[in-house]
Design a protein around this motif. Structure first.
Motif, PDB file in Angstrom:
ATOM      1  N   ALA A  86       7.011  31.395   6.148  1.00 61.69           N
ATOM      2  CA  ALA A  86       6.019  32.434   6.421  1.00 61.69           C
ATOM      3  C   ALA A  86       5.195  32.627   5.153  1.00 61.69           C
ATOM      4  CB  ALA A  86       6.707  33.734   6.818  1.00 61.69           C
ATOM      5  N   VAL A  87       3.876  32.817   5.345  1.00 67.72           N
ATOM      6  CA  VAL A  87       2.963  33.004   4.214  1.00 67.72           C
ATOM      7  C   VAL A  87       2.139  34.255   4.500  1.00 67.72           C
ATOM      8  CG1 VAL A  87       1.113  31.961   2.856  1.00 67.72           C
ATOM      9  CG2 VAL A  87       2.804  30.483   3.982  1.00 67.72           C
ATOM     10  N   SER A  88       2.038  35.140   3.521  1.00 65.73           N
ATOM     11  CA  SER A  88       1.208  36.332   3.730  1.00 65.73           C
ATOM     12  C   SER A  88      -0.122  36.141   3.014  1.00 65.73           C
ATOM     13  CB  SER A  88       1.915  37.578   3.202  1.00 65.73           C
ATOM     14  OG  SER A  88       1.750  37.663   1.793  1.00 65.73           O
ATOM     15  N   ALA A  89      -1.116  36.957   3.403  1.00 65.86           N
ATOM     16  CA  ALA A  89      -2.456  36.854   2.809  1.00 65.86           C
ATOM     17  C   ALA A  89      -2.392  37.037   1.297  1.00 65.86           C
ATOM     18  CB  ALA A  89      -3.384  37.887   3.450  1.00 65.86           C
ATOM     19  N   SER A  90      -1.450  37.865   0.833  1.00 64.92           N
ATOM     20  CA  SER A  90      -1.347  38.094  -0.612  1.00 64.92           C
ATOM     21  C   SER A  90      -0.554  36.995  -1.309  1.00 64.92           C
ATOM     22  CB  SER A  90      -0.722  39.457  -0.877  1.00 64.92           C
ATOM     23  OG  SER A  90       0.626  39.460  -0.429  1.00 64.92           O
ATOM     24  N   GLY A  91      -0.070  36.023  -0.534  1.00 63.68           N
ATOM     25  CA  GLY A  91       0.582  34.872  -1.150  1.00 63.68           C
ATOM     26  C   GLY A  91       2.097  34.926  -1.184  1.00 63.68           C
ATOM     27  N   ARG A  92       2.666  35.910  -0.494  1.00 66.89           N
ATOM     28  CA  ARG A  92       4.133  35.942  -0.458  1.00 66.89           C
ATOM     29  C   ARG A  92       4.654  34.811   0.433  1.00 66.89           C
ATOM     30  NH1 ARG A  92       5.697  42.172   0.553  1.00 66.89           N
ATOM     31  NH2 ARG A  92       3.845  42.120   1.886  1.00 66.89           N
ATOM     32  N   LEU A  93       5.798  34.250   0.065  1.00 68.26           N
ATOM     33  CA  LEU A  93       6.397  33.151   0.816  1.00 68.26           C
ATOM     34  C   LEU A  93       7.826  33.516   1.211  1.00 68.26           C
ATOM     35  CD1 LEU A  93       5.439  30.188  -1.589  1.00 68.26           C
ATOM     36  CD2 LEU A  93       4.222  30.860   0.490  1.00 68.26           C
TER      37      LEU A  93
END
Lengths: 237, 106
Positions: free
Chosen positions: B42-49
């Motif tokens: 999973a990848v979030s817009a803020s770059g969390r993985l």
């Protein structure tokens, strides 16, 4: 993934209900099986994916589909709320198992010693019957007390549990095999019991023994050669 | 909780908190791929993985594609393999081949 699909998938997981998520790779269209009725080939692939716990690819009418099984977690039933169990339980959880600890001795099976874990205080045979081990369940007996271990093993041997392990030396196990034979278990069936429990890594401490048990459970689940042993017999002492 | 479930729960949490999220799923592997089909990142817009689709060699490229899918809303099917120029760029050292499906969590 749409909010509806996500919610349905998470609801199925919360209810421990197996579902397959099917994705049409060309455009990302998705549905869940068996929630949605599907053409024969897709339904068959979904069923096979859940049965084998393995994702499938198939092409139907020129469209590529990905079939992603979401089975409820494997279960581990630990009989004996002992020191080794305290090391084994968090390790099993990390590995993805839903863990239940069975021990009628309330002084051992406490929330203090097993925070957040389902504890069952019934006698071990009643507890095991209620827990109904299936093909996705591993059973490990750790009490080292025949009064508690034997009734649990008796029920486990009548189930389809994919792994049965029992703490105790070869000598202890030979006596156990003799007792279970008297209860009507055949030699071949008794060969299902992994004993002494765990892969032989010369484990000494409780966490090391827990590691050897967890390794053997995984090896059995994945069909590794390491998990296969010669069937023990009453004469093996 | 299995690891795919864990990643989905984490992704759903980010989404519920108001962030755009993309999900990448390994859909097919050949040869020695470290993560089997069904593995998720999973990848979030803020770059969390969260999670993984390989031993770490293609996560960067997948995260980039995930940001693109978040912007366009269009799913992508990424192909990584030893014969693929792009794979050389990101260094698929294991010699495996895999396909990764990237979609938004809307």
């Amino acid at each position: 993934m749409t909010p509806d699909i996500l919610a349905a998938l998470q609801a199925a997981q919360a209810a421990k209900r197996p579902v397959a998520l099917l994705t049409r790779l060309g455009d990302g269209q998705q549905c869940l099986w068996p929630d949605t009725a599907l053409p024969g080939a897709l339904a068959e692939a979904a069923q096979a994916a859940l049965r084998d716990d393995r994702a499938q690819n198939l092409t139907l009418d020129g469209e590529a589909w990905f079939v992603h099984p979401h089975n409820p977690p494997l279960r581990l039933i630990v009989v004996g709320a002992v020191h080794i169990a305290q090391a084994l339980v968090p390790m099993a959880q990390t590995t993805g198992f839903a863990v239940t600890v069975v021990d009628p001795r309330r002084a051992w099976a406490t929330a203090d010693r097993f925070p957040g874990i389902t504890l069952v205080h019934e006698w071990t045979d009643d507890a095991m019957v209620a827990l109904a081990p299936d093909v996705r369940t591993a059973v490990v007996t750790l009490t080292h007390d025949p009064k508690l271990d034997d009734p649990a093993l008796d029920v486990a041997l009548r189930s389809e549990a994919f792994y049965i392990g029992a703490l105790g030396s070869r000598r202890t196990h030979a006596k156990r095999v003799a007792r279970l034979t008297e209860l009507g278990h055949a030699e071949g069936a008794l060969g299902r019991i992994h004993a002494p429990v765990g892969l032989n890594i010369e484990a000494v401490t409780a966490p090391e023994i827990a590691l050897s048990i967890m390794a053997e459970v995984v090896a059995t689940r994945r069909g590794a050669a390491l998990a296969r042993r010669a069937a023990p017999t009453a004469a093996a002492a | 909780m299995n690891d795919a479930e864990d990643v989905l729960a984490t992704a759903a949490g980010w989404r519920a908190a108001g962030e755009a999220v993309a999900l990448a799923t390994v859909v097919e592997t050949w040869g020695s791929s470290p993560r089997p089909a069904g593995s998720r990142l999973a990848v979030s817009a803020s770059g969390r993985l969260a999670g993984s689709v390989s031993g770490g060699c293609i996560e960067g490229a997948v995260a980039e594609a995930a940001q693109q899918t978040m912007r366009t809303g269009t799913p992508q099917l990424l192909d990584f393999g030893i014969s693929d120029e792009r794979a050389w760029e990101v260094g698929l050292a294991c010699g495996g081949k895999l396909k990764v499906f990237v979609e938004t969590l809307s």
